[in-house]
Motif scaffolding. Structure first.
Motif, PDB file in Angstrom:
ATOM      1  N   PRO A  70       1.871   8.921-114.089  1.00 37.70           N
ATOM      2  CA  PRO A  70       3.245   9.435-113.993  1.00 37.70           C
ATOM      3  C   PRO A  70       3.126  10.333-112.341  1.00 37.70           C
ATOM      4  N   ARG A  71       4.252   9.985-111.622  1.00 38.62           N
ATOM      5  CA  ARG A  71       4.546  10.877-110.362  1.00 38.62           C
ATOM      6  C   ARG A  71       5.767  11.499-109.923  1.00 38.62           C
ATOM      7  N   GLY A  72       5.725  12.795-109.613  1.00 35.27           N
ATOM      8  CA  GLY A  72       7.214  13.141-109.302  1.00 35.27           C
ATOM      9  C   GLY A  72       7.466  12.873-107.775  1.00 35.27           C
ATOM     10  N   ALA A  73       7.495  14.360-107.073  1.00 32.23           N
ATOM     11  CA  ALA A  73       7.275  14.084-105.419  1.00 32.23           C
ATOM     12  C   ALA A  73       6.046  14.008-104.831  1.00 32.23           C
ATOM     13  N   GLY A  74       5.098  14.104-105.440  1.00 33.70           N
ATOM     14  CA  GLY A  74       3.787  14.092-104.787  1.00 33.70           C
ATOM     15  C   GLY A  74       3.422  15.474-104.120  1.00 33.70           C
ATOM     16  N   THR A  75       3.985  16.447-104.660  1.00 31.50           N
ATOM     17  CA  THR A  75       3.588  17.691-103.678  1.00 31.50           C
ATOM     18  C   THR A  75       2.492  18.539-104.485  1.00 31.50           C
ATOM     19  N   GLY A  76       2.090  18.024-105.381  1.00 28.22           N
ATOM     20  CA  GLY A  76       0.845  18.617-106.181  1.00 28.22           C
ATOM     21  C   GLY A  76      -0.363  18.716-105.284  1.00 28.22           C
ATOM     22  N   MET A  77      -1.096  19.705-105.859  1.00 32.53           N
ATOM     23  CA  MET A  77      -2.267  20.138-105.086  1.00 32.53           C
ATOM     24  C   MET A  77      -3.533  20.189-105.775  1.00 32.53           C
ATOM     25  N   GLY A  80      -3.202  15.441-109.100  1.00 34.20           N
ATOM     26  CA  GLY A  80      -2.568  14.955-110.136  1.00 34.20           C
ATOM     27  C   GLY A  80      -2.026  13.635-110.269  1.00 34.20           C
ATOM     28  N   SER A  81      -1.239  13.256-109.071  1.00 34.15           N
ATOM     29  CA  SER A  81      -0.461  12.017-109.189  1.00 34.15           C
ATOM     30  C   SER A  81      -1.168  10.958-108.421  1.00 34.15           C
ATOM     31  N   VAL A  82      -2.477  11.300-108.013  1.00 42.33           N
ATOM     32  CA  VAL A  82      -3.291  10.231-107.145  1.00 42.33           C
ATOM     33  C   VAL A  82      -3.744   9.346-108.224  1.00 42.33           C
ATOM     34  N   SER A  91       6.947   6.015-110.946  1.00 44.80           N
ATOM     35  CA  SER A  91       7.611   7.125-110.321  1.00 44.80           C
ATOM     36  C   SER A  91       9.014   7.304-110.686  1.00 44.80           C
ATOM     37  N   PHE A  92       9.458   8.653-110.662  1.00 44.23           N
ATOM     38  CA  PHE A  92      10.656   8.922-111.356  1.00 44.23           C
ATOM     39  C   PHE A  92      11.932   9.097-110.403  1.00 44.23           C
ATOM     40  N   GLU A  93      11.683   8.398-109.040  1.00 42.96           N
ATOM     41  CA  GLU A  93      12.780   8.217-108.376  1.00 42.96           C
ATOM     42  C   GLU A  93      14.131   7.775-108.757  1.00 42.96           C
ATOM     43  N   GLY A 143       9.988  17.235-113.438  1.00 36.34           N
ATOM     44  CA  GLY A 143       9.020  16.587-114.088  1.00 36.34           C
ATOM     45  C   GLY A 143       7.435  16.828-113.855  1.00 36.34           C
ATOM     46  N   GLY A 144       7.430  16.942-112.479  1.00 36.49           N
ATOM     47  CA  GLY A 144       6.217  17.604-111.895  1.00 36.49           C
ATOM     48  C   GLY A 144       5.791  19.164-112.245  1.00 36.49           C
ATOM     49  N   ASN A 145       6.980  19.809-112.196  1.00 35.22           N
ATOM     50  CA  ASN A 145       6.931  21.233-112.523  1.00 35.22           C
ATOM     51  C   ASN A 145       6.400  21.404-114.188  1.00 35.22           C
ATOM     52  N   ILE A 146       7.070  20.621-114.964  1.00 36.15           N
ATOM     53  CA  ILE A 146       6.743  20.626-116.286  1.00 36.15           C
ATOM     54  C   ILE A 146       5.211  20.218-116.540  1.00 36.15           C
ATOM     55  N   ALA A 147       4.744  19.213-115.911  1.00 34.61           N
ATOM     56  CA  ALA A 147       3.454  18.677-116.036  1.00 34.61           C
ATOM     57  C   ALA A 147       2.370  19.747-115.615  1.00 34.61           C
ATOM     58  N   GLU A 148       2.778  20.434-114.408  1.00 35.01           N
ATOM     59  CA  GLU A 148       1.769  21.531-113.844  1.00 35.01           C
ATOM     60  C   GLU A 148       2.135  22.774-114.461  1.00 35.01           C
ATOM     61  N   LEU A 204      -1.236  13.513-121.453  1.00 36.79           N
ATOM     62  CA  LEU A 204      -0.840  13.560-122.916  1.00 36.79           C
ATOM     63  C   LEU A 204       0.356  12.763-122.960  1.00 36.79           C
ATOM     64  N   GLY A 205       1.418  12.720-122.370  1.00 35.22           N
ATOM     65  CA  GLY A 205       2.730  12.037-122.576  1.00 35.22           C
ATOM     66  C   GLY A 205       3.369  11.984-121.215  1.00 35.22           C
ATOM     67  N   VAL A 206       4.184  11.058-121.236  1.00 34.66           N
ATOM     68  CA  VAL A 206       5.126  10.956-119.900  1.00 34.66           C
ATOM     69  C   VAL A 206       6.423  11.613-120.314  1.00 34.66           C
ATOM     70  N   GLY A 372       0.071  34.895-101.273  1.00 38.15           N
ATOM     71  CA  GLY A 372       0.524  34.402-102.388  1.00 38.15           C
ATOM     72  C   GLY A 372       1.122  35.454-103.298  1.00 38.15           C
ATOM     73  N   HIS A 373       1.382  34.971-104.380  1.00 36.16           N
ATOM     74  CA  HIS A 373       2.498  35.754-105.510  1.00 36.16           C
ATOM     75  C   HIS A 373       1.392  36.850-105.934  1.00 36.16           C
ATOM     76  N   ALA A 374       1.075  37.757-105.168  1.00 34.79           N
ATOM     77  CA  ALA A 374       0.171  38.786-105.537  1.00 34.79           C
ATOM     78  C   ALA A 374       0.750  39.757-106.694  1.00 34.79           C
TER      79      ALA A 374
HETATM   80  C1  LIG Z   1       4.201  23.775 -99.594  1.00 34.08           C
HETATM   81  C2  LIG Z   1       4.105  23.570-101.112  1.00 34.08           C
HETATM   82  C3  LIG Z   1       4.128  24.616-101.742  1.00 34.08           C
HETATM   83  C4  LIG Z   1       3.785  24.972-103.135  1.00 34.08           C
HETATM   84  N1  LIG Z   1       4.276  26.056-103.911  1.00 34.08           N
HETATM   85  C5  LIG Z   1       3.691  26.190-105.140  1.00 34.08           C
HETATM   86  C6  LIG Z   1       4.197  27.295-105.866  1.00 34.08           C
HETATM   87  O1  LIG Z   1       4.782  28.326-105.382  1.00 34.08           O
HETATM   88  N2  LIG Z   1       4.073  27.144-107.207  1.00 34.08           N
HETATM   89  C7  LIG Z   1       3.597  26.130-107.947  1.00 34.08           C
HETATM   90  O2  LIG Z   1       3.432  26.062-108.982  1.00 34.08           O
HETATM   91  N3  LIG Z   1       3.121  25.130-107.380  1.00 34.08           N
HETATM   92  C8  LIG Z   1       3.380  24.773-106.016  1.00 34.08           C
HETATM   93  N4  LIG Z   1       3.035  23.843-105.149  1.00 34.08           N
HETATM   94  C9  LIG Z   1       2.683  22.727-105.830  1.00 34.08           C
HETATM   95  C10 LIG Z   1       3.469  21.694-106.249  1.00 34.08           C
HETATM   96  O3  LIG Z   1       4.649  21.753-105.619  1.00 34.08           O
HETATM   97  C11 LIG Z   1       3.666  21.915-107.893  1.00 34.08           C
HETATM   98  O4  LIG Z   1       2.569  21.726-108.586  1.00 34.08           O
HETATM   99  C12 LIG Z   1       4.854  20.970-108.467  1.00 34.08           C
HETATM  100  O5  LIG Z   1       5.194  21.159-109.697  1.00 34.08           O
HETATM  101  C13 LIG Z   1       4.733  19.304-108.429  1.00 34.08           C
HETATM  102  O6  LIG Z   1       5.587  18.650-108.465  1.00 34.08           O
HETATM  103  P1  LIG Z   1       5.931  17.102-107.973  1.00 34.08           P
HETATM  104  O7  LIG Z   1       7.150  16.558-108.415  1.00 34.08           O
HETATM  105  O8  LIG Z   1       5.860  16.908-106.778  1.00 34.08           O
HETATM  106  O9  LIG Z   1       4.691  16.548-108.942  1.00 34.08           O
HETATM  107  P2  LIG Z   1       3.471  15.565-108.463  1.00 34.08           P
HETATM  108  O10 LIG Z   1       2.584  16.145-107.330  1.00 34.08           O
HETATM  109  O11 LIG Z   1       4.080  14.084-108.194  1.00 34.08           O
HETATM  110  O12 LIG Z   1       2.815  15.386-109.879  1.00 34.08           O
HETATM  111  C14 LIG Z   1       2.029  16.522-110.417  1.00 34.08           C
HETATM  112  C15 LIG Z   1       1.600  16.083-112.043  1.00 34.08           C
HETATM  113  O13 LIG Z   1       2.621  15.975-112.544  1.00 34.08           O
HETATM  114  C16 LIG Z   1       2.580  14.755-113.411  1.00 34.08           C
HETATM  115  N5  LIG Z   1       3.938  14.212-113.650  1.00 34.08           N
HETATM  116  C17 LIG Z   1       4.848  14.014-112.717  1.00 34.08           C
HETATM  117  N6  LIG Z   1       6.054  13.500-113.338  1.00 34.08           N
HETATM  118  C18 LIG Z   1       5.666  13.516-114.582  1.00 34.08           C
HETATM  119  C19 LIG Z   1       6.463  13.134-115.862  1.00 34.08           C
HETATM  120  N7  LIG Z   1       7.676  12.923-115.787  1.00 34.08           N
HETATM  121  N8  LIG Z   1       5.616  13.276-116.869  1.00 34.08           N
HETATM  122  C20 LIG Z   1       4.444  13.573-117.114  1.00 34.08           C
HETATM  123  N9  LIG Z   1       3.638  14.056-116.009  1.00 34.08           N
HETATM  124  C21 LIG Z   1       4.269  13.786-114.937  1.00 34.08           C
HETATM  125  C22 LIG Z   1       1.604  13.894-112.482  1.00 34.08           C
HETATM  126  O14 LIG Z   1       0.809  12.923-113.332  1.00 34.08           O
HETATM  127  C23 LIG Z   1       0.713  14.969-112.003  1.00 34.08           C
HETATM  128  O15 LIG Z   1      -0.318  15.266-112.756  1.00 34.08           O
HETATM  129  C24 LIG Z   1       3.278  23.678-103.740  1.00 34.08           C
HETATM  130  C25 LIG Z   1       3.011  22.736-103.127  1.00 34.08           C
HETATM  131  C26 LIG Z   1       3.420  22.433-101.619  1.00 34.08           C
HETATM  132  C27 LIG Z   1       3.131  21.338-100.953  1.00 34.08           C
END
Ligand SMILES: Cc1cc2nc3c(=O)[nH]c(=O)nc-3n(C[C@H](O)[C@H](O)[C@H](O)COP(=O)(O)OP(=O)(O)OC[C@H]3O[C@@H](n4cnc5c(N)ncnc54)[C@H](O)[C@@H]3O)c2cc1C
Length: 460
Positions: A70-77, A80-82, A91-93, A143-148, A204-206, A372-374
C-alpha cells in the motif's frame, strides 16, 4: 519479482480504465519514499477506487503469491511504501474523497488518499479541528498517517493519530472486507482491531475508509519563538515548560545545525547566530492564551533565553512555523546524505538525551543535527554524512538507540520501523514480544503477501 504476464489483463479488467500503470518511466516515482538511500522498482502500480477493487487485487495476490505494497503519498521515513520485494504498489490517488463531515457528532469519514492538510482546512472552515499535524501535512495522506500512527507538532497536547481514529474499513490480506470500531466515542465490543491496524505499517490490512474524531476549533492560538546560546540550556527550558502547569499545544526544539541550515536555505538571518531555538504555542479561549503565552515567555527567560519573540498576528505565526517546516529540506544543504532517526524519551529526559547525542557525535567525529517535538520527548536526530562516514554513523546509531532504551524511551516515536529500523526492533521489544507480533502477522496474512520485508527482518 516479476509478475506472470497473464495477470496484467486481469488487473486491467478489475480496475478499469486508468487503473493500472505499467510503463517503466511512469513506475519510477513509486520506487521510493523519503527514506534516504532506499529504492526498489514495482512490477506494476494499481490505482483502486473501491474496497471491492482492493479486495479483488488481494485475492489475486493470494492466489498467485505476489507482494502488494500500500502507498499513500510516499512521504514515509522508514521505507514503508517501498516495494522492496517488487510486486504491486497499491496507490490511493483515486480514493481521495472526504465522504462526510458529521458536524453534530464531530466526525469525518474519509477515503485513505485524502491529504491530511486538506481535511484540516475543510473542517476548519466549519469551526472544527483535526489535531494530528505531521510536519508533512501538506503532502501526506490520512491512510499513510493511520498506517504509521503519525504524530507531529501538536502531539504534546492532543496526542497522535490513534487518538482520533474511531473506526476503519479494512481489506484483509486474504481479501475479506471488515469494519472495525463504530461512529461512537466509546466502544469495547471485542478486541480493538482499530488500534491493531493503526501503526501496523500496511502489513496487516489495507485501510479503505476512515472514521475520524474531530474537536471544536480553539478560539485563539498564540505562538512564541525563543533563542538560546546553546542547546543544553534550551533543552532545560523545554523540560521546565513540559513539567509546568501550562500544557502547550506545540513545543519544538531546534539546534544550531538546523538553524544555520534553514537560515541559508531561506536566505534569512532569523537568529543572530543563536545556538538553539524553541518554538512553543498555546491554544484555547483568548482570555486564557494571552496570559499563558506570557508565562511561557517568562519561563524561557528565567531558563536563560537570550531573546523571546511573541508572534503578533497570523503572518508572524506562519513565518515562525515556516522556519520549523523548512528544516527537513534545508538539511541537505549541509551534506549530501543523512541518517534520520526519530527517537523518543520521557520528556524530562530530553536534556539527558541531547547531551548524550552530543557526546556520541563528538566521539565519532560526526555532525548530528537534533530538532523536533521535544515537548513529547520526540527528537529527530539527523546524522549528516558523506558516504565515507557511513560506518561511523552506523555505530553512532547503535549507541543512540542504546542510550534511548536505557532512558526507557523508544527507537521510533512516529516514523515507524519499516525496513530502516527492523534490525533494532528486537532490542526494544524483546524476543517474546517480537514472536507475538509475528504470530499476529501470520494469523492475518498467512501467505505474507502484504508489504513483506517490513517491520521484521527477512532472516527472523
Ligand atoms: C518533511 C517531512 C516531515 C515529516 N514530519 C512528520 C511528523 O511531524 N510526524 C510524523 O509522524 N511523520 C512525519 N513525516 C513522515 C511521514 O510524512 C508520515 O509517516 C506519514 O504518515 C506518511 O504518509 P504517506 O501518505 O506519505 O504514506 P506513505 O509514505 O506512502 O506510506 C507509509 C506507510 O503507510 C502504508 N499505507 C499507506 N496507505 C495505506 C493504506 N490505505 N492502508 C494500509 N497501509 C497504508 C504504507 O504501506 C507504508 O507502510 C514527515 C515526512 C517528511 C518528508
Amino acid at each position: 519479482m516479476t509478475l506472470p504476464a497473464a495477470l496484467r489483463p486481469l488487473l486491467e479488467t478489475t480496475l478499469g480504465p486508468g487503473g493500472v500503470i505499467a510503463v517503466p518511466a511512469a513506475l519510477e516515482p513509486y520506487e521510493r519514499d523519503e527514506t534516504p538511500g532506499l529504492a526498489a522498482a514495482p512490477d506494476l502500480v494499481v490505482l483502486p477506487r473501491t474496497a471491492a477493487e482492493v479486495a479483488a487485487v488481494l485475492r489475486l495476490a493470494t492466489e498467485h503469491r505476489f507482494p502488494v505494497v500500500p502507498r499513500g503519498a510516499g512521504t514515509g521515513m522508514s521505507g514503508g511504501s517501498v516495494p522492496v520485494r517488487g510486486g504491486l504498489v497499491l496507490s490511493f490517488e483515486r480514493m481521495n474523497r472526504i465522504l462526510e463531515i458529521d458536524e453534530p457528532n464531530r466526525m469525518a469519514v474519509v477515503e485513505p488518499g485524502v491529504i491530511t492538510g486538506d481535511l484540516q482546512a475543510e473542517v476548519a472552515s466549519r469551526g472544527l479541528f483535526y489535531p494530528p499535524d505531521p510536519a508533512s501535512h501538506q503532502f501526506c495522506t490520512l491512510g499513510g498517517n493511520i498506517a504509521e500512527c503519525a504524530g507531529g507538532l501538536r502531539a504534546v497536547k492532543y496526542g497522535v493519530t490513534r487518538d482520533y481514529v474511531l473506526g476503519l474499513e479494512v481489506v484483509l490480506p486474504t481479501g475479506e472486507i471488515i469494519e472495525t470500531g463504530s461512529r461512537t466515542l466509546k466502544n469495547v465490543a471485542g478486541y480493538d482491531l482499530t488500534r491493531l491496524i493503526v501503526g501496523s505499517e500496511g502489513t496487516l490490512g489495507v485501510v479503505t475508509r476512515i472514521i475520524l474524531r474531530l474537536l471544536p476549533q480553539p478560539e485563539s492560538v498564540r505562538t512564541l519563538q525563543a533563542l538560546f546560546s546553546d542547546i543544553r540550556t534550551a533543552a532545560r527550558a523545554v523540560s521546565r515548560i513540559a513539567s509546568g502547569r501550562i500544557l502547550p499545544r506545540a513545543l519544538e526544539l531546534i539546534d544550531s545545525g538546523a538553524i544555520r541550515a534553514v537560515e541559508s536555505f531561506l536566505k534569512q538571518d532569523v537568529s543572530g547566530g543563536a545556538g538553539a531555538m524553541i518554538i512553543t504555542e498555546v491554544d484555547g479561549p483568548a482570555t486564557a492564551t494571552s496570559g499563558e503565552i506570557e508565562t511561557l515567555a517568562e519561563v524561557c527567560r528565567e531558563a536563560g533565553a537570550v531573546s523571546v519573540k511573541l508572534a503578533r498576528d497570523k503572518d508572524e505565526q506562519d513565518r515562525i512555523w515556516k522556519f520549523r517546516r523548512s528544516i527537513s529540506p534545508a538539511l541537505y544543504t549541509i551534506k549530501p546524505r543523512k541518517i534520520n532517526e526519530d527517537i523518543v524519551v520521557p520528556p524530562a529526559r530530553v536534556p539527558d538525551i541531547i547531551a548524550e547525542v552530543q557526546e556520541i557525535a563528538k566521539r565519532h567525529g560526526l555532525l548530528i543535527v537534533c530538532f523536533g517535538h521535544a515537548g513529547d520527548g520526540n527528537i529527530h536526530t539527523n546524522i549528516m554524512l558523506e558516504e565515507s562516514e557511513r560506518p561511523r554513523a552506523e555505530l553512532a546509531v547503535q549507541e543512540i538507540f542504546a542510550a534511548v532504551l536505557r532512558m526507557q524511551g523508544s527507537i521510533s516515536g512516529e516514523h515507524g520501523i519499516g525496513t530502516s529500523k527492523a534490525a533494532y526492533l528486537r532490542l526494544e521489544v524483546g524476543a517474546q514480544a517480537l514472536e507475538a507480533m509475528k504470530r499476529i502477522k501470520l494469523a492475518l496474512d498467512p501467505n505474507n503477501i502484504l508489504n513483506p520485508g517490513k517491520i521484521f527482518l527477512s532472516a527472523e
